[in-house]
Scaffold this motif. Structure first.
Motif, PDB file in Angstrom:
ATOM      1  N   PRO A  46      -0.661 -52.926  26.395  1.00  0.00           N
ATOM      2  CA  PRO A  46      -0.814 -53.544  25.071  1.00  0.00           C
ATOM      3  C   PRO A  46       0.512 -54.030  24.513  1.00  0.00           C
ATOM      4  N   GLU A  47       0.440 -55.085  23.725  1.00  0.00           N
ATOM      5  CA  GLU A  47       1.625 -55.618  23.043  1.00  0.00           C
ATOM      6  C   GLU A  47       1.469 -55.317  21.556  1.00  0.00           C
ATOM      7  N   PRO A  48       2.523 -55.144  20.797  1.00  0.00           N
ATOM      8  CA  PRO A  48       3.888 -55.113  21.288  1.00  0.00           C
ATOM      9  C   PRO A  48       4.188 -53.771  21.939  1.00  0.00           C
ATOM     10  N   ARG A  49       5.066 -53.825  22.958  1.00  0.00           N
ATOM     11  CA  ARG A  49       5.471 -52.601  23.641  1.00  0.00           C
ATOM     12  C   ARG A  49       6.399 -51.798  22.748  1.00  0.00           C
ATOM     13  N   VAL A  50       6.366 -50.513  22.925  1.00  0.00           N
ATOM     14  CA  VAL A  50       7.214 -49.597  22.175  1.00  0.00           C
ATOM     15  C   VAL A  50       8.420 -49.272  23.051  1.00  0.00           C
ATOM     16  N   ILE A  51       9.587 -49.151  22.436  1.00  0.00           N
ATOM     17  CA  ILE A  51      10.801 -48.809  23.182  1.00  0.00           C
ATOM     18  C   ILE A  51      10.589 -47.513  23.948  1.00  0.00           C
ATOM     19  N   ASP A  52      11.102 -47.465  25.149  1.00  0.00           N
ATOM     20  CA  ASP A  52      11.014 -46.304  26.044  1.00  0.00           C
ATOM     21  C   ASP A  52       9.605 -46.014  26.545  1.00  0.00           C
ATOM     22  N   THR A  53       8.717 -46.998  26.474  1.00  0.00           N
ATOM     23  CA  THR A  53       7.424 -46.830  27.132  1.00  0.00           C
ATOM     24  C   THR A  53       7.526 -47.479  28.505  1.00  0.00           C
ATOM     25  N   PRO A  54       6.719 -47.035  29.442  1.00  0.00           N
ATOM     26  CA  PRO A  54       6.830 -47.565  30.802  1.00  0.00           C
ATOM     27  C   PRO A  54       6.414 -49.026  30.898  1.00  0.00           C
ATOM     28  N   SER A  55       6.917 -49.703  31.943  1.00  0.00           N
ATOM     29  CA  SER A  55       6.528 -51.086  32.233  1.00  0.00           C
ATOM     30  C   SER A  55       5.232 -51.119  33.031  1.00  0.00           C
ATOM     31  N   ALA A  56       4.879 -49.986  33.601  1.00  0.00           N
ATOM     32  CA  ALA A  56       3.619 -49.839  34.335  1.00  0.00           C
ATOM     33  C   ALA A  56       3.276 -48.359  34.342  1.00  0.00           C
ATOM     34  N   LEU A  57       2.003 -48.068  34.458  1.00  0.00           N
ATOM     35  CA  LEU A  57       1.579 -46.680  34.599  1.00  0.00           C
ATOM     36  C   LEU A  57       0.229 -46.625  35.258  1.00  0.00           C
ATOM     37  N   TRP A  58      -0.029 -45.485  35.853  1.00  0.00           N
ATOM     38  CA  TRP A  58      -1.266 -45.265  36.590  1.00  0.00           C
ATOM     39  C   TRP A  58      -2.046 -44.155  35.910  1.00  0.00           C
ATOM     40  N   ILE A  59      -3.336 -44.400  35.726  1.00  0.00           N
ATOM     41  CA  ILE A  59      -4.239 -43.377  35.226  1.00  0.00           C
ATOM     42  C   ILE A  59      -5.320 -43.175  36.280  1.00  0.00           C
ATOM     43  N   ALA A  60      -5.455 -41.949  36.756  1.00  0.00           N
ATOM     44  CA  ALA A  60      -6.494 -41.612  37.731  1.00  0.00           C
ATOM     45  C   ALA A  60      -7.659 -41.001  36.981  1.00  0.00           C
ATOM     46  N   TYR A  61      -8.696 -41.792  36.790  1.00  0.00           N
ATOM     47  CA  TYR A  61      -9.922 -41.276  36.197  1.00  0.00           C
ATOM     48  C   TYR A  61     -10.709 -40.560  37.290  1.00  0.00           C
ATOM     49  N   GLU A  62     -11.794 -39.909  36.926  1.00  0.00           N
ATOM     50  CA  GLU A  62     -12.624 -39.208  37.906  1.00  0.00           C
ATOM     51  C   GLU A  62     -13.113 -40.139  39.006  1.00  0.00           C
ATOM     52  N   LEU A 120       0.028 -40.910  34.362  1.00  0.00           N
ATOM     53  CA  LEU A 120       1.448 -40.973  34.643  1.00  0.00           C
ATOM     54  C   LEU A 120       2.125 -41.970  33.716  1.00  0.00           C
ATOM     55  N   GLY A 121       3.154 -41.535  33.063  1.00  0.00           N
ATOM     56  CA  GLY A 121       3.949 -42.416  32.237  1.00  0.00           C
ATOM     57  C   GLY A 121       5.401 -42.079  32.431  1.00  0.00           C
ATOM     58  N   ARG A 122       6.163 -43.047  32.918  1.00  0.00           N
ATOM     59  CA  ARG A 122       7.546 -42.772  33.233  1.00  0.00           C
ATOM     60  C   ARG A 122       8.412 -43.914  32.741  1.00  0.00           C
ATOM     61  N   THR A 123       9.606 -43.584  32.323  1.00  0.00           N
ATOM     62  CA  THR A 123      10.502 -44.616  31.844  1.00  0.00           C
ATOM     63  C   THR A 123      11.873 -44.557  32.495  1.00  0.00           C
ATOM     64  N   SER A 124      12.122 -43.599  33.392  1.00  0.00           N
ATOM     65  CA  SER A 124      13.418 -43.529  34.054  1.00  0.00           C
ATOM     66  C   SER A 124      13.241 -43.018  35.468  1.00  0.00           C
ATOM     67  N   TYR A 125      14.304 -43.095  36.261  1.00  0.00           N
ATOM     68  CA  TYR A 125      14.242 -42.679  37.651  1.00  0.00           C
ATOM     69  C   TYR A 125      15.049 -41.409  37.877  1.00  0.00           C
ATOM     70  N   THR A 126      14.986 -40.473  36.945  1.00  0.00           N
ATOM     71  CA  THR A 126      15.814 -39.281  37.058  1.00  0.00           C
ATOM     72  C   THR A 126      15.077 -38.083  37.641  1.00  0.00           C
ATOM     73  N   THR A 127      13.779 -38.122  37.720  1.00  0.00           N
ATOM     74  CA  THR A 127      13.048 -36.976  38.254  1.00  0.00           C
ATOM     75  C   THR A 127      12.794 -37.157  39.747  1.00  0.00           C
ATOM     76  N   LYS A 128      12.481 -36.068  40.406  1.00  0.00           N
ATOM     77  CA  LYS A 128      12.162 -36.110  41.838  1.00  0.00           C
ATOM     78  C   LYS A 128      10.978 -37.045  42.089  1.00  0.00           C
ATOM     79  N   GLN A 129       9.952 -36.960  41.247  1.00  0.00           N
ATOM     80  CA  GLN A 129       8.777 -37.807  41.423  1.00  0.00           C
ATOM     81  C   GLN A 129       9.138 -39.286  41.316  1.00  0.00           C
ATOM     82  N   GLU A 130       9.976 -39.606  40.362  1.00  0.00           N
ATOM     83  CA  GLU A 130      10.374 -41.007  40.188  1.00  0.00           C
ATOM     84  C   GLU A 130      11.208 -41.501  41.355  1.00  0.00           C
TER      85      GLU A 130
END
Length: 174
Positions: A46-62, A120-130
């Motif tokens: 959705p626009e407008p984007r909020v600062i520090d929100t991800p540029s992409a994210l994945w949601i796994a529904y059932e 999943l919502g991520r904004t940086s590459y500092t974690t192992k998962q990222e």
């Protein structure tokens, strides 16, 4: 974890993944959807984007995977964002999404928390998962581009050179 170990882990996750030649992001997503036994949809953030929100994210529904992607970006960057999210799927990562204010409501207004397996919502590459998802994305896209432009005999030499250069410059963060 050292970069060498991270790369080995990521390479092992990609052993049975056929990267389409010529590379096509839609074909790769279809292959992964079939592998996971569930459809995959793409929606715009959705626009407008909020600062520090991800540029992409994945949601796994059932019963389906949904990848939200920023529209205001180049096709190359959009492809990278999608492949990064596929990396999270390949690793079965799970991280709670933390979004401020009403952004989460605008993202998924009729969200039923009971239907979501992981978000999943991520904004940086500092974690192992990222780091893992980003390494997978880089490996997938570099293989795809290398396959498109390089004779098979030269691919192994290039892969070795990239591994040595990456190992030299990669600095793990705690």
């Amino acid at each position: 974890m050292s970069f060498a170990q991270l790369r080995r882990n990521c390479e092992s996750r990609l052993q049975d993944l056929q990267i389409p030649e010529p590379f096509d992001i839609d074909v790769l997503c279809d292959m992964l959807a079939k592998r996971r036994g569930r459809p995959m949809r793409f929606l715009s953030l959705p626009e407008p984007r909020v600062i520090d929100t991800p540029s992409a994210l994945w949601i796994a529904y059932e019963d389906e995977d949904v990848i939200f992607v920023e529209d205001a970006t180049s096709p190359f960057h959009r492809e990278h964002l999608i492949v990064h999210e596929l990396g999270h799927m390949l690793c079965n990562h799970a991280t709670p999404l933390r979004l401020e204010g009403d952004y989460a409501k605008r993202l998924v207004p009729d969200l039923d928390p009971a239907l979501i397996k992981l978000m999943l919502g991520r904004t940086s590459y500092t974690t192992k998962q990222e780091r893992e998802a980003e390494t997978l994305a880089t490996l997938i896209l570099s293989r795809a581009r290398r396959a498109a432009t390089t004779p098979p005999a030269a691919r192994a030499d290039i892969a070795d050179a990239v591994a040595r250069a990456t190992q030299t410059f990669w600095q793990p963060r705690s």
